[in-house]
Design an enzyme around this catalytic site. Structure first.
Site, mmCIF file in Angstrom:
data_model
loop_
_atom_site.group_PDB
_atom_site.id
_atom_site.type_symbol
_atom_site.label_atom_id
_atom_site.label_comp_id
_atom_site.label_asym_id
_atom_site.label_seq_id
_atom_site.Cartn_x
_atom_site.Cartn_y
_atom_site.Cartn_z
ATOM 1 N N ASP A 271 1.927 9.720 -17.696
ATOM 2 C CA ASP A 271 3.233 9.930 -16.761
ATOM 3 C C ASP A 271 3.671 8.562 -16.702
ATOM 4 O O ASP A 271 4.276 8.132 -15.743
ATOM 5 C CB ASP A 271 2.924 10.470 -15.461
ATOM 6 C CG ASP A 271 4.242 11.235 -14.968
ATOM 7 O OD1 ASP A 271 5.186 11.097 -15.637
ATOM 8 O OD2 ASP A 271 4.096 11.597 -13.817
ATOM 9 N N HIS B 144 9.766 22.014 -12.385
ATOM 10 C CA HIS B 144 9.304 20.304 -11.843
ATOM 11 C C HIS B 144 9.166 20.672 -10.628
ATOM 12 O O HIS B 144 8.300 21.630 -10.173
ATOM 13 C CB HIS B 144 10.670 19.278 -11.994
ATOM 14 C CG HIS B 144 10.047 18.046 -11.877
ATOM 15 N ND1 HIS B 144 10.376 17.178 -10.835
ATOM 16 C CD2 HIS B 144 9.291 17.167 -12.697
ATOM 17 C CE1 HIS B 144 9.940 16.198 -10.944
ATOM 18 N NE2 HIS B 144 9.202 15.858 -11.836
ATOM 19 N N HIS C 294 3.183 21.025 -13.373
ATOM 20 C CA HIS C 294 4.213 21.384 -12.294
ATOM 21 C C HIS C 294 4.243 22.849 -11.747
ATOM 22 O O HIS C 294 4.871 23.205 -10.685
ATOM 23 C CB HIS C 294 5.552 20.791 -12.577
ATOM 24 C CG HIS C 294 5.686 19.434 -12.512
ATOM 25 N ND1 HIS C 294 5.841 18.768 -11.323
ATOM 26 C CD2 HIS C 294 5.855 18.400 -13.550
ATOM 27 C CE1 HIS C 294 6.033 17.382 -11.747
ATOM 28 N NE2 HIS C 294 5.803 17.356 -13.123
ATOM 29 N N GLU D 210 11.311 17.842 -19.609
ATOM 30 C CA GLU D 210 10.575 18.104 -18.534
ATOM 31 C C GLU D 210 11.632 18.716 -17.329
ATOM 32 O O GLU D 210 12.559 18.102 -16.623
ATOM 33 C CB GLU D 210 10.218 16.721 -17.714
ATOM 34 C CG GLU D 210 9.441 17.103 -16.448
ATOM 35 C CD GLU D 210 8.534 15.824 -16.110
ATOM 36 O OE1 GLU D 210 7.613 15.841 -15.344
ATOM 37 O OE2 GLU D 210 9.105 14.595 -16.413
ATOM 38 N N ASP E 126 8.008 8.759 -19.342
ATOM 39 C CA ASP E 126 9.293 9.080 -18.904
ATOM 40 C C ASP E 126 10.186 7.979 -19.357
ATOM 41 O O ASP E 126 11.155 7.604 -18.571
ATOM 42 C CB ASP E 126 9.250 9.058 -17.345
ATOM 43 C CG ASP E 126 8.812 10.586 -16.871
ATOM 44 O OD1 ASP E 126 9.804 11.464 -17.274
ATOM 45 O OD2 ASP E 126 7.772 11.013 -16.405
ATOM 46 N N HIS F 87 2.837 12.521 -22.197
ATOM 47 C CA HIS F 87 3.800 12.555 -21.431
ATOM 48 C C HIS F 87 4.228 11.086 -20.854
ATOM 49 O O HIS F 87 3.279 10.461 -20.315
ATOM 50 C CB HIS F 87 3.534 13.386 -20.049
ATOM 51 C CG HIS F 87 4.795 13.797 -19.452
ATOM 52 N ND1 HIS F 87 5.716 14.610 -19.474
ATOM 53 C CD2 HIS F 87 5.316 12.837 -18.323
ATOM 54 C CE1 HIS F 87 6.693 14.712 -18.708
ATOM 55 N NE2 HIS F 87 6.557 13.423 -18.092
ATOM 56 N N HIS G 7 0.399 16.681 -18.121
ATOM 57 C CA HIS G 7 0.078 15.421 -17.360
ATOM 58 C C HIS G 7 -0.481 15.942 -15.935
ATOM 59 O O HIS G 7 0.301 16.307 -14.979
ATOM 60 C CB HIS G 7 1.383 14.621 -17.196
ATOM 61 C CG HIS G 7 2.628 15.039 -16.660
ATOM 62 N ND1 HIS G 7 3.349 16.235 -17.358
ATOM 63 C CD2 HIS G 7 3.276 14.812 -15.553
ATOM 64 C CE1 HIS G 7 4.283 16.544 -16.948
ATOM 65 N NE2 HIS G 7 4.277 16.044 -15.786
#
Length: 387
Positions: A332, A162, A203, A135, A30, A28, A224
Protein backbone atom coordinates in the site's frame (compact mmCIF):
# COMPACT_ATOMS: atom_id res chain seq x y z
CA UNK A 1 33.35 -43.38 7.65
CA UNK A 2 32.93 -39.86 6.30
CA UNK A 3 31.89 -36.42 7.53
CA UNK A 4 29.19 -34.43 5.76
CA UNK A 5 29.82 -30.70 5.99
CA UNK A 6 26.64 -28.65 6.17
CA UNK A 7 26.89 -25.04 5.07
CA UNK A 8 24.40 -22.55 6.44
CA UNK A 9 23.62 -19.17 4.95
CA UNK A 10 23.19 -16.00 6.96
CA UNK A 11 19.73 -14.41 7.06
CA UNK A 12 20.83 -11.72 4.61
CA UNK A 13 22.28 -14.33 2.24
CA UNK A 14 19.11 -16.42 2.43
CA UNK A 15 16.93 -13.40 1.70
CA UNK A 16 19.21 -12.28 -1.13
CA UNK A 17 19.17 -15.73 -2.72
CA UNK A 18 15.36 -15.87 -2.55
CA UNK A 19 14.95 -12.43 -4.14
CA UNK A 20 17.39 -13.35 -6.91
CA UNK A 21 15.48 -16.55 -7.70
CA UNK A 22 12.00 -15.08 -8.12
CA UNK A 23 10.50 -11.68 -9.05
CA UNK A 24 9.42 -9.94 -5.85
CA UNK A 25 5.76 -8.94 -6.14
CA UNK A 26 4.33 -5.89 -4.39
CA UNK A 27 0.65 -6.71 -4.68
CA UNK A 28 -0.63 -3.16 -4.19
CA UNK A 29 0.71 0.36 -4.54
CA UNK A 30 -1.04 3.65 -5.19
CA UNK A 31 1.40 5.31 -7.57
CA UNK A 32 -1.44 6.37 -9.95
CA UNK A 33 -3.16 8.19 -7.08
CA UNK A 34 0.02 10.16 -6.39
CA UNK A 35 0.17 11.13 -10.06
CA UNK A 36 -3.40 12.41 -9.93
CA UNK A 37 -3.27 14.06 -6.51
CA UNK A 38 0.12 15.73 -6.77
CA UNK A 39 0.65 16.24 -10.48
CA UNK A 40 -2.79 16.40 -12.04
CA UNK A 41 -1.75 13.37 -14.14
CA UNK A 42 0.86 15.54 -15.90
CA UNK A 43 3.92 13.28 -16.16
CA UNK A 44 6.11 16.10 -17.42
CA UNK A 45 6.11 17.57 -13.92
CA UNK A 46 8.29 14.91 -12.31
CA UNK A 47 10.96 12.27 -12.90
CA UNK A 48 9.95 8.76 -11.82
CA UNK A 49 13.57 7.67 -11.85
CA UNK A 50 14.01 9.49 -8.52
CA UNK A 51 11.23 11.41 -6.76
CA UNK A 52 13.35 13.03 -4.05
CA UNK A 53 12.65 16.39 -5.72
CA UNK A 54 9.04 16.01 -4.57
CA UNK A 55 8.23 16.99 -1.00
CA UNK A 56 7.72 14.55 0.50
CA UNK A 57 9.24 12.02 -1.93
CA UNK A 58 7.02 9.21 -3.12
CA UNK A 59 7.47 5.80 -1.50
CA UNK A 60 7.92 4.29 -4.96
CA UNK A 61 10.20 5.31 -7.80
CA UNK A 62 12.59 3.49 -10.10
CA UNK A 63 15.60 3.96 -7.85
CA UNK A 64 13.77 2.56 -4.84
CA UNK A 65 12.14 -0.27 -6.78
CA UNK A 66 15.52 -1.42 -8.05
CA UNK A 67 17.17 -1.14 -4.65
CA UNK A 68 14.26 -3.08 -3.14
CA UNK A 69 14.64 -5.80 -5.78
CA UNK A 70 10.97 -5.41 -6.80
CA UNK A 71 10.15 -7.43 -9.91
CA UNK A 72 6.41 -6.74 -10.07
CA UNK A 73 4.49 -3.66 -8.97
CA UNK A 74 0.70 -3.89 -8.98
CA UNK A 75 -0.47 -0.32 -9.54
CA UNK A 76 -4.00 0.42 -8.38
CA UNK A 77 -6.28 2.80 -10.26
CA UNK A 78 -7.93 4.09 -7.10
CA UNK A 79 -11.34 5.74 -7.50
CA UNK A 80 -11.87 8.08 -4.51
CA UNK A 81 -15.08 7.40 -2.65
CA UNK A 82 -15.98 11.06 -3.14
CA UNK A 83 -16.29 10.24 -6.85
CA UNK A 84 -18.80 7.43 -6.34
CA UNK A 85 -21.82 7.80 -8.59
CA UNK A 86 -22.05 9.24 -12.11
CA UNK A 87 -18.57 9.99 -13.41
CA UNK A 88 -16.76 7.37 -11.31
CA UNK A 89 -15.94 5.29 -14.38
CA UNK A 90 -14.31 8.32 -16.00
CA UNK A 91 -11.98 8.64 -13.01
CA UNK A 92 -11.21 4.90 -13.20
CA UNK A 93 -10.24 5.14 -16.87
CA UNK A 94 -8.16 8.27 -16.24
CA UNK A 95 -6.24 6.40 -13.55
CA UNK A 96 -5.66 3.37 -15.76
CA UNK A 97 -4.54 5.71 -18.53
CA UNK A 98 -1.99 7.62 -16.43
CA UNK A 99 -0.55 4.37 -15.07
CA UNK A 100 -0.18 3.07 -18.63
CA UNK A 101 1.45 6.32 -19.75
CA UNK A 102 3.87 6.18 -16.82
CA UNK A 103 5.02 2.69 -17.82
CA UNK A 104 5.35 3.71 -21.47
CA UNK A 105 7.45 6.75 -20.47
CA UNK A 106 10.19 4.50 -19.02
CA UNK A 107 10.46 1.60 -21.50
CA UNK A 108 13.99 0.62 -20.48
CA UNK A 109 12.94 0.02 -16.86
CA UNK A 110 9.20 -0.76 -16.89
CA UNK A 111 6.91 -2.95 -18.95
CA UNK A 112 3.14 -3.35 -18.82
CA UNK A 113 2.15 -6.97 -18.17
CA UNK A 114 -1.09 -8.92 -18.37
CA UNK A 115 -0.08 -12.53 -17.73
CA UNK A 116 2.32 -14.57 -15.58
CA UNK A 117 4.36 -15.32 -18.71
CA UNK A 118 4.66 -11.56 -19.31
CA UNK A 119 5.97 -11.18 -15.77
CA UNK A 120 8.59 -13.88 -16.19
CA UNK A 121 9.75 -12.43 -19.52
CA UNK A 122 10.07 -8.97 -17.94
CA UNK A 123 12.07 -10.41 -15.06
CA UNK A 124 14.34 -12.25 -17.47
CA UNK A 125 15.03 -9.01 -19.33
CA UNK A 126 15.71 -7.05 -16.12
CA UNK A 127 12.62 -4.85 -16.36
CA UNK A 128 10.04 -4.22 -13.65
CA UNK A 129 6.69 -5.75 -14.54
CA UNK A 130 3.79 -3.36 -13.99
CA UNK A 131 0.37 -4.94 -13.53
CA UNK A 132 -2.69 -2.66 -13.44
CA UNK A 133 -5.62 -2.99 -11.05
CA UNK A 134 -8.76 -1.08 -10.09
CA UNK A 135 -9.39 -0.23 -6.45
CA UNK A 136 -13.04 0.40 -5.71
CA UNK A 137 -15.89 -1.37 -7.49
CA UNK A 138 -17.92 1.85 -7.41
CA UNK A 139 -15.76 2.80 -10.41
CA UNK A 140 -17.80 0.36 -12.49
CA UNK A 141 -21.00 2.38 -12.00
CA UNK A 142 -22.88 -0.94 -11.71
CA UNK A 143 -21.98 -1.82 -15.31
CA UNK A 144 -20.49 -5.05 -16.62
CA UNK A 145 -19.54 -3.02 -19.68
CA UNK A 146 -17.23 -0.90 -17.51
CA UNK A 147 -15.80 -4.06 -15.95
CA UNK A 148 -14.97 -5.33 -19.42
CA UNK A 149 -13.66 -1.87 -20.33
CA UNK A 150 -11.30 -1.88 -17.35
CA UNK A 151 -10.03 -5.30 -18.41
CA UNK A 152 -9.48 -4.06 -21.98
CA UNK A 153 -7.57 -1.08 -20.53
CA UNK A 154 -5.20 -3.51 -18.81
CA UNK A 155 -6.64 -4.09 -15.32
CA UNK A 156 -6.01 -7.62 -14.12
CA UNK A 157 -7.57 -7.40 -10.69
CA UNK A 158 -10.42 -5.50 -9.08
CA UNK A 159 -10.71 -4.60 -5.41
CA UNK A 160 -14.48 -5.06 -5.13
CA UNK A 161 -15.13 -2.29 -2.62
CA UNK A 162 -13.26 0.47 -0.86
CA UNK A 163 -14.44 2.29 2.28
CA UNK A 164 -18.05 2.58 1.12
CA UNK A 165 -20.62 0.03 0.07
CA UNK A 166 -21.34 -0.38 -3.61
CA UNK A 167 -24.89 -1.08 -4.75
CA UNK A 168 -23.90 -4.74 -4.94
CA UNK A 169 -21.42 -5.45 -2.10
CA UNK A 170 -20.77 -4.47 1.51
CA UNK A 171 -17.47 -3.01 2.68
CA UNK A 172 -16.04 -3.70 6.14
CA UNK A 173 -16.05 -0.13 7.45
CA UNK A 174 -19.83 0.49 7.61
CA UNK A 175 -22.87 -1.34 8.93
CA UNK A 176 -23.99 -3.84 6.26
CA UNK A 177 -26.83 -3.03 3.90
CA UNK A 178 -26.74 -6.04 1.54
CA UNK A 179 -25.65 -8.83 3.89
CA UNK A 180 -22.71 -9.51 1.55
CA UNK A 181 -23.07 -9.76 -2.23
CA UNK A 182 -26.24 -9.03 -4.19
CA UNK A 183 -27.24 -10.79 -7.38
CA UNK A 184 -25.35 -8.17 -9.41
CA UNK A 185 -22.33 -8.73 -7.19
CA UNK A 186 -22.38 -12.45 -7.94
CA UNK A 187 -22.68 -11.67 -11.65
CA UNK A 188 -19.65 -9.37 -11.45
CA UNK A 189 -17.57 -12.08 -9.74
CA UNK A 190 -18.56 -14.64 -12.38
CA UNK A 191 -17.69 -12.21 -15.18
CA UNK A 192 -14.31 -11.54 -13.57
CA UNK A 193 -13.70 -15.30 -13.56
CA UNK A 194 -14.60 -15.41 -17.26
CA UNK A 195 -12.37 -12.45 -18.15
CA UNK A 196 -9.41 -13.67 -16.11
CA UNK A 197 -9.45 -10.87 -13.53
CA UNK A 198 -8.34 -11.69 -10.01
CA UNK A 199 -10.95 -10.89 -7.34
CA UNK A 200 -9.46 -8.81 -4.51
CA UNK A 201 -11.32 -9.05 -1.20
CA UNK A 202 -9.41 -6.32 0.67
CA UNK A 203 -11.88 -3.73 2.10
CA UNK A 204 -14.80 -6.18 1.84
CA UNK A 205 -16.89 -7.27 4.81
CA UNK A 206 -16.40 -10.80 6.07
CA UNK A 207 -19.84 -11.76 4.72
CA UNK A 208 -18.97 -10.34 1.31
CA UNK A 209 -15.73 -12.33 1.38
CA UNK A 210 -17.58 -15.56 2.18
CA UNK A 211 -20.15 -14.87 -0.54
CA UNK A 212 -17.38 -14.32 -3.11
CA UNK A 213 -15.71 -17.55 -2.04
CA UNK A 214 -19.04 -19.33 -2.54
CA UNK A 215 -19.34 -17.96 -6.09
CA UNK A 216 -15.82 -17.80 -7.49
CA UNK A 217 -14.54 -20.84 -9.35
CA UNK A 218 -10.92 -19.62 -9.15
CA UNK A 219 -8.52 -18.54 -6.38
CA UNK A 220 -9.05 -15.10 -4.85
CA UNK A 221 -6.80 -12.68 -2.96
CA UNK A 222 -6.61 -10.08 -0.25
CA UNK A 223 -3.97 -7.88 -1.85
CA UNK A 224 -3.26 -5.56 1.09
CA UNK A 225 -4.56 -6.77 4.44
CA UNK A 226 -3.20 -7.84 7.81
CA UNK A 227 -4.21 -10.63 10.18
CA UNK A 228 -7.15 -9.70 12.40
CA UNK A 229 -6.02 -12.07 15.13
CA UNK A 230 -2.85 -9.95 15.48
CA UNK A 231 -4.61 -6.57 15.34
CA UNK A 232 -8.38 -6.60 15.68
CA UNK A 233 -9.33 -4.10 12.99
CA UNK A 234 -12.11 -4.69 10.42
CA UNK A 235 -9.78 -4.17 7.44
CA UNK A 236 -7.69 -7.12 8.54
CA UNK A 237 -8.63 -10.67 7.56
CA UNK A 238 -9.92 -13.16 10.12
CA UNK A 239 -8.64 -16.72 10.34
CA UNK A 240 -11.81 -18.32 8.97
CA UNK A 241 -11.66 -16.23 5.80
CA UNK A 242 -7.93 -16.83 5.45
CA UNK A 243 -8.49 -20.57 5.58
CA UNK A 244 -11.17 -20.36 2.89
CA UNK A 245 -8.91 -18.21 0.70
CA UNK A 246 -6.19 -20.83 1.09
CA UNK A 247 -8.68 -23.60 0.29
CA UNK A 248 -9.49 -21.73 -2.94
CA UNK A 249 -5.78 -21.78 -3.78
CA UNK A 250 -5.60 -18.06 -3.13
CA UNK A 251 -3.34 -15.63 -1.30
CA UNK A 252 -3.39 -13.10 1.56
CA UNK A 253 -0.85 -10.31 1.05
CA UNK A 254 0.48 -8.68 4.21
CA UNK A 255 0.27 -4.90 4.17
CA UNK A 256 2.31 -2.10 5.75
CA UNK A 257 -0.55 0.26 6.72
CA UNK A 258 0.52 1.30 10.25
CA UNK A 259 -2.86 1.14 11.97
CA UNK A 260 -3.58 -2.23 10.35
CA UNK A 261 -0.19 -3.49 11.53
CA UNK A 262 0.05 -2.11 15.08
CA UNK A 263 -2.57 -2.25 17.84
CA UNK A 264 -0.86 0.74 19.49
CA UNK A 265 -1.12 2.83 16.34
CA UNK A 266 -4.74 1.75 15.90
CA UNK A 267 -5.60 2.85 19.46
CA UNK A 268 -3.94 6.21 18.86
CA UNK A 269 -5.80 6.57 15.56
CA UNK A 270 -9.12 5.94 17.33
CA UNK A 271 -8.26 8.46 20.05
CA UNK A 272 -7.30 10.99 17.37
CA UNK A 273 -10.65 10.59 15.60
CA UNK A 274 -12.54 10.84 18.89
CA UNK A 275 -10.75 14.06 19.83
CA UNK A 276 -11.49 15.62 16.45
CA UNK A 277 -15.17 14.74 16.88
CA UNK A 278 -15.21 16.10 20.45
CA UNK A 279 -13.63 19.42 19.51
CA UNK A 280 -15.91 19.80 16.51
CA UNK A 281 -18.96 19.30 18.74
CA UNK A 282 -17.65 21.74 21.36
CA UNK A 283 -16.52 24.46 18.96
CA UNK A 284 -18.51 24.02 15.74
CA UNK A 285 -18.04 27.65 14.59
CA UNK A 286 -14.53 28.25 15.88
CA UNK A 287 -12.02 26.54 13.57
CA UNK A 288 -9.06 28.47 14.95
CA UNK A 289 -9.87 27.48 18.53
CA UNK A 290 -10.35 23.84 17.44
CA UNK A 291 -6.98 23.88 15.73
CA UNK A 292 -5.25 25.33 18.81
CA UNK A 293 -6.79 22.78 21.16
CA UNK A 294 -6.05 19.91 18.79
CA UNK A 295 -2.44 21.03 18.50
CA UNK A 296 -2.18 20.89 22.30
CA UNK A 297 -3.73 17.41 22.30
CA UNK A 298 -1.30 16.15 19.68
CA UNK A 299 1.68 17.48 21.60
CA UNK A 300 0.67 15.44 24.64
CA UNK A 301 -0.33 12.35 22.60
CA UNK A 302 2.59 11.53 20.28
CA UNK A 303 1.76 8.94 17.64
CA UNK A 304 3.44 5.55 18.16
CA UNK A 305 5.19 3.83 15.27
CA UNK A 306 4.40 0.54 13.62
CA UNK A 307 7.52 -1.52 12.93
CA UNK A 308 8.92 -3.96 10.42
CA UNK A 309 8.91 -6.60 13.16
CA UNK A 310 5.16 -6.16 13.62
CA UNK A 311 4.60 -6.73 9.89
CA UNK A 312 6.61 -9.93 10.29
CA UNK A 313 4.34 -10.86 13.22
CA UNK A 314 1.34 -10.74 10.87
CA UNK A 315 3.18 -12.97 8.39
CA UNK A 316 4.06 -15.37 11.22
CA UNK A 317 0.37 -15.65 12.10
CA UNK A 318 -0.59 -16.18 8.47
CA UNK A 319 2.00 -18.95 8.23
CA UNK A 320 0.50 -20.58 11.32
CA UNK A 321 -3.02 -20.42 9.86
CA UNK A 322 -2.55 -21.14 6.13
CA UNK A 323 1.12 -21.97 5.56
CA UNK A 324 3.69 -20.18 3.43
CA UNK A 325 2.05 -21.18 0.14
CA UNK A 326 -0.78 -18.66 0.62
CA UNK A 327 1.08 -15.52 1.71
CA UNK A 328 2.34 -12.52 -0.24
CA UNK A 329 3.24 -8.86 0.27
CA UNK A 330 1.03 -5.85 -0.61
CA UNK A 331 2.60 -2.71 0.79
CA UNK A 332 0.00 0.00 0.00
CA UNK A 333 2.97 2.33 -0.57
CA UNK A 334 1.95 5.79 -1.81
CA UNK A 335 -1.55 5.17 -0.51
CA UNK A 336 -0.57 5.75 3.13
CA UNK A 337 0.62 8.88 4.92
CA UNK A 338 2.89 7.10 7.41
CA UNK A 339 4.91 3.88 7.20
CA UNK A 340 6.33 1.32 9.64
CA UNK A 341 9.83 1.95 10.97
CA UNK A 342 12.16 -0.10 8.81
CA UNK A 343 9.77 -0.14 5.83
CA UNK A 344 9.97 3.48 4.80
CA UNK A 345 9.76 2.97 1.04
CA UNK A 346 10.12 0.42 -1.76
CA UNK A 347 13.88 0.17 -1.20
CA UNK A 348 13.32 -1.60 2.13
CA UNK A 349 11.64 -4.84 1.01
CA UNK A 350 14.83 -6.92 1.45
CA UNK A 351 14.96 -5.96 5.14
CA UNK A 352 11.57 -7.63 5.67
CA UNK A 353 12.79 -10.84 4.03
CA UNK A 354 15.95 -10.77 6.14
CA UNK A 355 13.76 -10.52 9.25
CA UNK A 356 11.72 -13.51 8.09
CA UNK A 357 14.92 -15.46 7.43
CA UNK A 358 16.09 -14.67 10.97
CA UNK A 359 12.81 -16.11 12.20
CA UNK A 360 13.57 -19.39 10.48
CA UNK A 361 11.88 -19.08 7.09
CA UNK A 362 13.73 -21.13 4.49
CA UNK A 363 14.74 -19.92 1.06
CA UNK A 364 11.90 -21.86 -0.66
CA UNK A 365 9.40 -20.36 1.79
CA UNK A 366 10.74 -16.85 1.13
CA UNK A 367 10.54 -17.44 -2.62
CA UNK A 368 6.91 -18.51 -2.23
CA UNK A 369 6.03 -15.38 -0.26
CA UNK A 370 8.05 -13.07 -2.52
CA UNK A 371 6.41 -14.06 -5.78
CA UNK A 372 5.79 -17.72 -6.54
CA UNK A 373 2.43 -17.74 -4.77
CA UNK A 374 1.14 -14.70 -6.65
CA UNK A 375 2.27 -16.12 -9.98
CA UNK A 376 0.55 -19.43 -9.18
CA UNK A 377 -2.71 -17.62 -8.41
CA UNK A 378 -2.52 -15.59 -11.64
CA UNK A 379 -1.90 -18.79 -13.61
CA UNK A 380 -4.97 -20.43 -12.08
CA UNK A 381 -7.13 -17.39 -12.89
CA UNK A 382 -5.76 -17.32 -16.45
CA UNK A 383 -6.31 -21.06 -16.97
CA UNK A 384 -9.92 -20.87 -15.77
CA UNK A 385 -10.60 -17.96 -18.13
CA UNK A 386 -9.19 -19.85 -21.08
CA UNK A 387 -11.38 -22.83 -20.18
Amino acid sequence: VYTAEVMTLSASDTARAALEAVPLVDGHNDVPWQLRQRLGNDLSRFDFRDTTALRPPMHVDLRRLKKGRVGVQCMAAYVPIENAGPGAAEVMYEQLDVATRLVEAYPDELVLVHTPDDIERAHGHGRIASLLAVEGGHGLENSLDHLRGAHQAGARYLTLVHNIHTDWADCCRLDPVHDGLTGLGREIVREMNRLGMLVDLSHASAKTMHDVLDVSCVPVACTHSGARAVNDYPRNTDDAVMRRIADSGGIVMATFVPYFVSAEVLAHHAAHEAEVARLTALHPDEPRRRAEKFSTWRASHPEPEATLAQVADHIDHMRHVVGCDHIGIGSDFDGIATVPRGLEDAATFPALFEELARRGYTQPQLEAIAGRNFLRVLRAVEAASEA
